[in-house]
Motif scaffolding. Structure first.
Motif, PDB file in Angstrom:
ATOM      1  N   GLY A   7      -2.420  -1.429  -5.382  1.00  0.00           N
ATOM      2  CA  GLY A   7      -1.793  -0.344  -4.634  1.00  0.00           C
ATOM      3  C   GLY A   7      -0.439   0.117  -5.141  1.00  0.00           C
ATOM      4  N   ARG A  57       0.151   3.980  -5.314  1.00  0.00           N
ATOM      5  CA  ARG A  57       0.409   4.590  -4.007  1.00  0.00           C
ATOM      6  C   ARG A  57       1.854   4.345  -3.569  1.00  0.00           C
ATOM      7  NH1 ARG A  57      -4.267   6.114  -1.468  1.00  0.00           N
ATOM      8  NH2 ARG A  57      -3.241   6.102   0.584  1.00  0.00           N
ATOM      9  N   ASP A  58       2.381   3.173  -3.909  1.00  0.00           N
ATOM     10  CA  ASP A  58       3.756   2.870  -3.541  1.00  0.00           C
ATOM     11  C   ASP A  58       4.755   3.697  -4.349  1.00  0.00           C
ATOM     12  OD1 ASP A  58       2.881   1.006  -1.717  1.00  0.00           O
ATOM     13  OD2 ASP A  58       3.035  -0.673  -3.104  1.00  0.00           O
ATOM     14  N   GLN A  76      -6.273   2.352  -3.592  1.00  0.00           N
ATOM     15  CA  GLN A  76      -5.758   1.449  -2.576  1.00  0.00           C
ATOM     16  C   GLN A  76      -5.859   0.002  -3.042  1.00  0.00           C
ATOM     17  OE1 GLN A  76      -7.843   2.257   1.071  1.00  0.00           O
ATOM     18  NE2 GLN A  76      -6.512   4.004   1.580  1.00  0.00           N
ATOM     19  N   ASP A 105      -0.394   0.479   3.196  1.00  0.00           N
ATOM     20  CA  ASP A 105       0.618   1.154   2.383  1.00  0.00           C
ATOM     21  C   ASP A 105       2.010   0.948   2.968  1.00  0.00           C
ATOM     22  OD1 ASP A 105      -1.408   2.057   0.785  1.00  0.00           O
ATOM     23  OD2 ASP A 105      -1.418   4.103   1.576  1.00  0.00           O
ATOM     24  N   ARG A 161       3.635  -7.395  -1.791  1.00  0.00           N
ATOM     25  CA  ARG A 161       3.545  -5.978  -2.170  1.00  0.00           C
ATOM     26  C   ARG A 161       4.925  -5.370  -2.392  1.00  0.00           C
ATOM     27  NH1 ARG A 161      -0.883  -1.659  -0.216  1.00  0.00           N
ATOM     28  NH2 ARG A 161      -0.074   0.157  -1.333  1.00  0.00           N
TER      29      ARG A 161
END
Length: 375
Positions: free
Chosen positions: A146, A149-150, A157, A164, A249
């Motif tokens: 992911g 997306r960050d 994903q 997220d 994450r």
């Protein structure tokens, strides 16, 4: 030194200064920054840049006119001479010199460019395994964890179903990485500037750092790809640890920003040796805003090599400079190297999924015990 001492029971710095210990045609004073042999304890020497080892003949000056004033001239004339000499030492050569100093193939001719690059960088083959490790890790994060997306809000994903990150948290991670990188760049700079060159692995890196204080313009005249590649071995080692010890994450995004800032620092340092009028307007605007390191800040570091070590913006100098002045001197490289390694390893360990899983389990167990006790 022993020869000077043995000739007289009372000897002075001037006696040692006027000697030529390595027989290279330059006096010890010339090589150590006191060409006129007038230094006394507590006095700032004429020059604290382009210092040579007075006992190694292989280190020599291109011209005495670049490092020594007219010793019989007035203080004002000496100061004017010093300014001209330091400007020539610090700023890059003219574009014409760089153009005539060695043609390079364009990036569009990939194979020819790679061959030219390999000929310019003697250690290119040692960097390949580290580069592969960096690419493997970042691709894994982008495609499966992911990260895309960050960074930009779109992309694959995370395969493990992680939610997220909100924009505010991502912005906080960016700011934290920015300040952390400036601090770790300062500590790294101190470590390698004063580290012995004979140490395995680190010694080769220290040689490059210390050569910069002998020939700072080389940082500009070397190709940008070579300069960026110098940080790959350290990143490769850290990325191997990150691959083995999976980060959370938010920490994956944190480390990605640190990778990016490692590249940005090459430009902040490189362009600090190019005059403002030759730089893009947007870059000088960011310098004026204090986001990137200014010319004045790095200029001062080459005047006074024990201060101003921050490389991204230099904000960390407000912490590191007092530490160097009052707590631990820069030549205590073992302390600064330990701090540098700690600053690389600590986020790897304390930002790992395993660490936080254990913390969560510990909190759950303590909560359950407390609940049973109350009941």
């Amino acid at each position: 030194l022993m020869e000077v001492i043995s000739r007289s029971d009372s000897w002075s710095w001037k006696d040692l200064c006027e000697q030529d210990s390595d027989g290279d045609g330059n006096t010890n004073g010339m090589e150590m920054g006191d060409p006129c042999c007038v230094w006394t304890p507590g006095m700032v020497p004429y020059r604290r840049w382009e210092i040579k080892h007075p006992g190694r003949r292989v280190e020599n000056f291109t011209s005495d006119l670049d490092v020594s004033p007219n010793c019989t001239a007035s203080d004002q004339v000496r100061q004017e001479t010093y300014v001209k000499q330091f400007d020539k030492f610090y700023w890059r050569n003219s574009p014409a010199f760089e153009r005539d100093g060695g043609a390079r193939p364009p990036l569009s001719h990939a194979l020819e460019f790679v061959r030219w690059l390999a000929g310019k960088d003697e250690l290119w083959y040692t960097k390949i395994p580290f580069l592969c490790m960096v690419l493997i890790l970042l691709l894994d994060w982008l495609l499966k964890r992911g990260l895309c997306r960050d960074l930009v809000g779109i992309g694959p994903q995370a395969v493990d179903g992680e939610a997220d990150m909100p924009r505010r948290k991502r912005a906080l991670v960016l700011v934290t990485a920015y300040y952390y990188h400036d601090f770790i760049s300062a500590v790294t700079h101190v470590s390698f500037d004063f580290m012995p060159r004979y140490l395995p692995f680190f010694g080769a890196i220290a040689t490059g750092f210390q050569f910069h204080h002998v020939e700072p313009r080389a940082w500009v005249e070397q190709h940008i790809v070579i300069m960026i590649s110098h940080g790959i071995p350290m990143l490769g080692v850290v990325d191997f640890l990150l691959y083995m010890i999976k980060p959370r994450r938010s920490m994956r995004l944190f480390w990605t920003f640190l990778h990016g800032f490692t590249v940005v620092v090459v430009f902040t340092h490189r362009w600090a040796h190019i005059r403002s009028e030759e730089l893009p307007l947007w870059w000088t605007a960011l310098q004026s805003a204090g986001i990137f390191m200014t010319h004045e800040r790095h200029f001062h570091h080459h005047h006074e090599p024990t201060q101003q070590f921050g490389q991204l913006s230099g904000i960390s100098d407000y912490i590191v400079d007092p530490m160097l002045r009052y707590i631990v001197a820069p030549h205590r490289f073992e302390f600064w190297t330990s701090l540098m390694l700690l600053m690389y390893i600590a986020p790897v360990v304390f930002g790992s999924e395993v660490f936080w899983q254990r913390i969560s389990k510990k909190v759950e167990v303590d909560y359950d015990d407390l609940h049973v006790h109350i009941a």
